[in-house]
Write a protein that holds these residues in place. Structure first.
Motif, PDB file in Angstrom:
ATOM      1  N   ALA A   1       0.760  -1.184   0.072  1.00  0.00           N
ATOM      2  CA  ALA A   1       0.208   0.065   0.122  1.00  0.00           C
ATOM      3  C   ALA A   1       0.875   1.305   0.005  1.00  0.00           C
ATOM      4  CB  ALA A   1      -0.928  -0.168   1.321  1.00  0.00           C
ATOM      5  N   LYS A   2       1.979   1.126   0.879  1.00  0.00           N
ATOM      6  CA  LYS A   2       3.005   2.553   0.932  1.00  0.00           C
ATOM      7  C   LYS A   2       3.636   2.714  -0.695  1.00  0.00           C
ATOM      8  CE  LYS A   2       4.168   2.116   5.716  1.00  0.00           C
ATOM      9  NZ  LYS A   2       5.282   1.537   6.604  1.00  0.00           N
ATOM     10  N   VAL A   3       3.844   1.534  -1.165  1.00  0.00           N
ATOM     11  CA  VAL A   3       4.717   1.636  -2.689  1.00  0.00           C
ATOM     12  C   VAL A   3       3.655   2.313  -3.446  1.00  0.00           C
ATOM     13  CG1 VAL A   3       5.435   0.230  -4.679  1.00  0.00           C
ATOM     14  CG2 VAL A   3       6.214  -0.286  -2.247  1.00  0.00           C
ATOM     15  N   LEU A   4       2.199   1.609  -3.514  1.00  0.00           N
ATOM     16  CA  LEU A   4       1.248   2.286  -4.329  1.00  0.00           C
ATOM     17  C   LEU A   4       1.020   3.699  -4.044  1.00  0.00           C
ATOM     18  CD1 LEU A   4      -1.315  -0.834  -4.564  1.00  0.00           C
ATOM     19  CD2 LEU A   4       0.369   0.117  -6.291  1.00  0.00           C
ATOM     20  N   ALA A   5       0.945   4.215  -2.840  1.00  0.00           N
ATOM     21  CA  ALA A   5       0.575   5.646  -2.552  1.00  0.00           C
ATOM     22  C   ALA A   5       1.867   6.335  -2.984  1.00  0.00           C
ATOM     23  CB  ALA A   5       0.805   5.613  -1.098  1.00  0.00           C
ATOM     24  N   GLU A   6       3.021   5.856  -2.980  1.00  0.00           N
ATOM     25  CA  GLU A   6       4.138   6.779  -3.593  1.00  0.00           C
ATOM     26  C   GLU A   6       4.104   6.802  -5.161  1.00  0.00           C
ATOM     27  OE1 GLU A   6       9.117   6.285  -3.498  1.00  0.00           O
ATOM     28  OE2 GLU A   6       8.068   6.185  -1.622  1.00  0.00           O
ATOM     29  N   HIS A   7       4.038   5.654  -5.845  1.00  0.00           N
ATOM     30  CA  HIS A   7       4.237   5.567  -7.160  1.00  0.00           C
ATOM     31  C   HIS A   7       2.913   5.463  -8.088  1.00  0.00           C
ATOM     32  CE1 HIS A   7       8.312   4.713  -7.384  1.00  0.00           C
ATOM     33  NE2 HIS A   7       8.384   4.389  -6.089  1.00  0.00           N
ATOM     34  N   GLY A   8       1.744   5.350  -7.251  1.00  0.00           N
ATOM     35  CA  GLY A   8       0.189   5.278  -8.052  1.00  0.00           C
ATOM     36  C   GLY A   8      -0.007   3.977  -8.574  1.00  0.00           C
ATOM     37  N   ARG A   9       0.970   3.048  -9.047  1.00  0.00           N
ATOM     38  CA  ARG A   9       0.984   2.011  -9.421  1.00  0.00           C
ATOM     39  C   ARG A   9       2.188   1.019  -9.435  1.00  0.00           C
ATOM     40  NH1 ARG A   9       2.812   4.837 -13.866  1.00  0.00           N
ATOM     41  NH2 ARG A   9       4.123   3.572 -15.542  1.00  0.00           N
ATOM     42  N   ILE A  10       1.799  -0.309  -9.693  1.00  0.00           N
ATOM     43  CA  ILE A  10       2.885  -1.071  -9.858  1.00  0.00           C
ATOM     44  C   ILE A  10       2.535  -1.972 -11.324  1.00  0.00           C
ATOM     45  CG2 ILE A  10       4.171  -3.407  -9.213  1.00  0.00           C
ATOM     46  CD1 ILE A  10       3.438  -2.504  -6.196  1.00  0.00           C
ATOM     47  N   ASP A  11       3.519  -2.038 -12.303  1.00  0.00           N
ATOM     48  CA  ASP A  11       3.250  -2.708 -13.525  1.00  0.00           C
ATOM     49  C   ASP A  11       3.837  -4.178 -13.535  1.00  0.00           C
ATOM     50  OD1 ASP A  11       2.092  -0.562 -14.940  1.00  0.00           O
ATOM     51  OD2 ASP A  11       4.065   0.504 -14.593  1.00  0.00           O
ATOM     52  N   VAL A  12       5.079  -4.471 -12.774  1.00  0.00           N
ATOM     53  CA  VAL A  12       5.464  -5.760 -12.872  1.00  0.00           C
ATOM     54  C   VAL A  12       6.097  -5.943 -11.656  1.00  0.00           C
ATOM     55  CG1 VAL A  12       7.562  -7.079 -13.961  1.00  0.00           C
ATOM     56  CG2 VAL A  12       6.561  -5.035 -15.113  1.00  0.00           C
ATOM     57  N   LEU A  13       5.844  -7.444 -11.115  1.00  0.00           N
ATOM     58  CA  LEU A  13       6.092  -7.623  -9.777  1.00  0.00           C
ATOM     59  C   LEU A  13       7.287  -9.125 -10.192  1.00  0.00           C
ATOM     60  CD1 LEU A  13       6.496  -8.615  -6.744  1.00  0.00           C
ATOM     61  CD2 LEU A  13       4.233  -9.898  -7.340  1.00  0.00           C
ATOM     62  N   ILE A  14       8.563  -9.035  -9.564  1.00  0.00           N
ATOM     63  CA  ILE A  14       9.517  -9.711  -9.743  1.00  0.00           C
ATOM     64  C   ILE A  14       9.749 -10.452  -8.500  1.00  0.00           C
ATOM     65  CG2 ILE A  14      11.996 -10.606 -10.400  1.00  0.00           C
ATOM     66  CD1 ILE A  14      10.690  -9.404 -12.499  1.00  0.00           C
ATOM     67  N   ASN A  15       9.140 -11.842  -8.395  1.00  0.00           N
ATOM     68  CA  ASN A  15       9.210 -12.578  -7.234  1.00  0.00           C
ATOM     69  C   ASN A  15      10.587 -13.125  -7.298  1.00  0.00           C
ATOM     70  OD1 ASN A  15       6.752 -12.298  -5.342  1.00  0.00           O
ATOM     71  ND2 ASN A  15       5.716 -12.887  -7.085  1.00  0.00           N
ATOM     72  N   ASN A  16      11.573 -12.794  -6.599  1.00  0.00           N
ATOM     73  CA  ASN A  16      12.927 -13.387  -6.633  1.00  0.00           C
ATOM     74  C   ASN A  16      13.360 -13.777  -5.360  1.00  0.00           C
ATOM     75  OD1 ASN A  16      15.740 -13.526  -7.725  1.00  0.00           O
ATOM     76  ND2 ASN A  16      15.974 -11.672  -6.020  1.00  0.00           N
ATOM     77  N   ALA A  17      13.080 -13.340  -4.136  1.00  0.00           N
ATOM     78  CA  ALA A  17      13.761 -13.555  -2.856  1.00  0.00           C
ATOM     79  C   ALA A  17      13.448 -15.215  -2.572  1.00  0.00           C
ATOM     80  CB  ALA A  17      12.983 -12.822  -1.750  1.00  0.00           C
ATOM     81  N   ALA A  18      14.576 -15.701  -2.250  1.00  0.00           N
ATOM     82  CA  ALA A  18      14.626 -17.158  -2.049  1.00  0.00           C
ATOM     83  C   ALA A  18      16.065 -17.734  -1.490  1.00  0.00           C
ATOM     84  CB  ALA A  18      14.469 -18.177  -3.216  1.00  0.00           C
ATOM     85  N   TYR A  19      16.187 -18.794  -0.677  1.00  0.00           N
ATOM     86  CA  TYR A  19      17.470 -19.308  -0.323  1.00  0.00           C
ATOM     87  C   TYR A  19      17.216 -20.840  -0.529  1.00  0.00           C
ATOM     88  CZ  TYR A  19      15.604 -21.215   4.161  1.00  0.00           C
ATOM     89  OH  TYR A  19      14.783 -21.735   5.121  1.00  0.00           O
ATOM     90  N   ILE A  20      18.555 -21.443  -0.193  1.00  0.00           N
ATOM     91  CA  ILE A  20      18.734 -22.804  -0.560  1.00  0.00           C
ATOM     92  C   ILE A  20      19.051 -23.697   0.704  1.00  0.00           C
ATOM     93  CG2 ILE A  20      21.041 -22.608  -1.273  1.00  0.00           C
ATOM     94  CD1 ILE A  20      20.199 -24.977  -3.266  1.00  0.00           C
TER      95      ILE A  20
ATOM     96  N   VAL B   1       3.329 -12.125  -1.164  1.00  0.00           N
ATOM     97  CA  VAL B   1       3.475 -10.955  -1.885  1.00  0.00           C
ATOM     98  C   VAL B   1       2.765 -10.783  -2.968  1.00  0.00           C
ATOM     99  CG1 VAL B   1       5.219  -9.472  -3.076  1.00  0.00           C
ATOM    100  CG2 VAL B   1       5.927 -10.841  -1.263  1.00  0.00           C
ATOM    101  N   THR B   2       2.576 -11.826  -3.895  1.00  0.00           N
ATOM    102  CA  THR B   2       1.707 -11.882  -4.915  1.00  0.00           C
ATOM    103  C   THR B   2       0.266 -11.406  -4.516  1.00  0.00           C
ATOM    104  OG1 THR B   2       3.088 -13.674  -5.952  1.00  0.00           O
ATOM    105  CG2 THR B   2       0.956 -13.278  -7.021  1.00  0.00           C
ATOM    106  N   LYS B   3      -0.325 -12.114  -3.457  1.00  0.00           N
ATOM    107  CA  LYS B   3      -1.686 -11.711  -2.869  1.00  0.00           C
ATOM    108  C   LYS B   3      -1.883 -10.289  -2.760  1.00  0.00           C
ATOM    109  CE  LYS B   3      -4.006 -14.293  -0.024  1.00  0.00           C
ATOM    110  NZ  LYS B   3      -5.198 -14.462  -0.831  1.00  0.00           N
ATOM    111  N   ALA B   4      -0.736  -9.479  -2.341  1.00  0.00           N
ATOM    112  CA  ALA B   4      -0.884  -8.489  -1.996  1.00  0.00           C
ATOM    113  C   ALA B   4      -1.121  -7.636  -3.097  1.00  0.00           C
ATOM    114  CB  ALA B   4       0.278  -8.001  -1.084  1.00  0.00           C
ATOM    115  N   ILE B   5      -0.405  -7.936  -4.027  1.00  0.00           N
ATOM    116  CA  ILE B   5      -0.464  -7.050  -5.526  1.00  0.00           C
ATOM    117  C   ILE B   5      -1.687  -7.332  -6.464  1.00  0.00           C
ATOM    118  CG2 ILE B   5       0.779  -6.644  -7.521  1.00  0.00           C
ATOM    119  CD1 ILE B   5       3.607  -6.485  -5.850  1.00  0.00           C
TER     120      ILE B   5
END
Length: 283
Positions: A67-86, A113-117
């Motif tokens: 919500a803070k990201v959207l308030a600052e930028h107005g929109r999100i066009d692309v989500l990169i789900n990258n965070a992970a470890y092994i 994260v995906t559900k939030a966006i």
């Protein structure tokens, strides 16, 4: 094309960090996130927005950050789900808590994260979701069951998401890297449990030594992978004028191993066709 707004998880190193620089070079805007905000603060000098985001936090906390990201930028066009470890270790050597933690980050954190966006994308009827999977989403190697299990799970849930949302105008990309020269095998991104069980000990020690020796010597170039992903999202370069695939293995090793598994699977299906198709009820 108007500049896109990209949100990336796990930007402190590896693919996540590489995405930041390549996206900026294309003239787009970047929202970089990391569990430890201090590790990405230097990106602000490049005009990047930075947010603290631990994908293992609660859904409500992650929702608030988005919500803070959207308030600052107005929109999100692309989500990169990258965070992970092994996590590396045999079934017997990894604790139940090790398995939970592996799935909490690689699967459930990605889901949150995906559900939030998703409501934002659904409302706008546009948006691209990119998921960084792995060769381990195709093949479960010895000593790598927890990581492979998390990536196999990711592949299934993302395939389902793609089927659920394509009619809304949303795009989903599942990227499957082989061995790339990121910090996945570094001490900060790899949890390793060397076995003391005699039946596993020798192979376990050899595997750990091999992984340490391979760190920063993997054949894949992260910058080349990221450039391909950007082409796929923006439908430029290698993706210009052709249909963008939902799933794409990247890396010579991944291409070779996936091809071999597909061919072996097809051979098994053909050999066992009569048995596999003999199980319907008699009419």
């Amino acid at each position: 094309m108007a500049p896109l707004v990209w949100l990336i998880t796990g930007c402190s190193s590896g693919f996540g960090n590489q995405f930041v620089y390549n996206i900026l070079a294309r003239g787009d805007k970047v929202v970089a996130t990391a569990r430890d905000l201090s590790k990405i603060q230097q990106l602000k000098q490049l005009g990047v927005s930075t947010f603290q985001l631990d994908i293992t936090d609660s859904q409500s906390s992650i929702n608030a950050t988005i919500a803070k990201v959207l308030a600052e930028h107005g929109r999100i066009d692309v989500l990169i789900n990258n965070a992970a470890y092994i996590a590396i270790g045999t079934w017997e050597d990894l604790s139940y808590e090790d398995w939970l933690a592996q799935f909490d980050t690689n699967v459930f954190g990605t889901i949150k994260v995906t559900k939030a966006i998703l409501p934002h994308f659904r409302e706008r009827k546009t948006g691209t979701m990119v998921f960084i999977s792995s060769l381990s989403g195709w093949i479960g190697h010895a000593g790598c069951s927890a990581y492979a299990g998390s990536k196999f799970a990711l592949e299934g849930i993302v395939e389902g998401l793609h089927a659920e949302t394509a009619h809304l105008g949303l795009k989903t990309l599942l990227i499957e890297p082989g061995r790339f020269r990121t910090k996945l095998l570094s001490s900060g991104n790899m949890i390793a449990r060397t076995s003391d069980i005699p039946d596993y000990a020798e192979k376990s020690r050899a595997q750990m030594e091999g992984l340490v020796g391979e760190d920063q010597k993997q054949p894949g170039d992260p910058a080349k992978l990221v450039e391909i992903v950007l082409d796929l999202v923006r439908e430029e370069g290698v993706a210009q004028g052709i249909e963008v695939p939902f799933r794409l293995p990247l890396g010579f090793d991944c291409y070779t191993d996936v091809k071999e598994k597909c061919e072996a699977t097809l051979a098994t299906l053909e050999t066992w066709r009569n048995v596999a198709t003999s199980t319907d009820m008699e009419t």
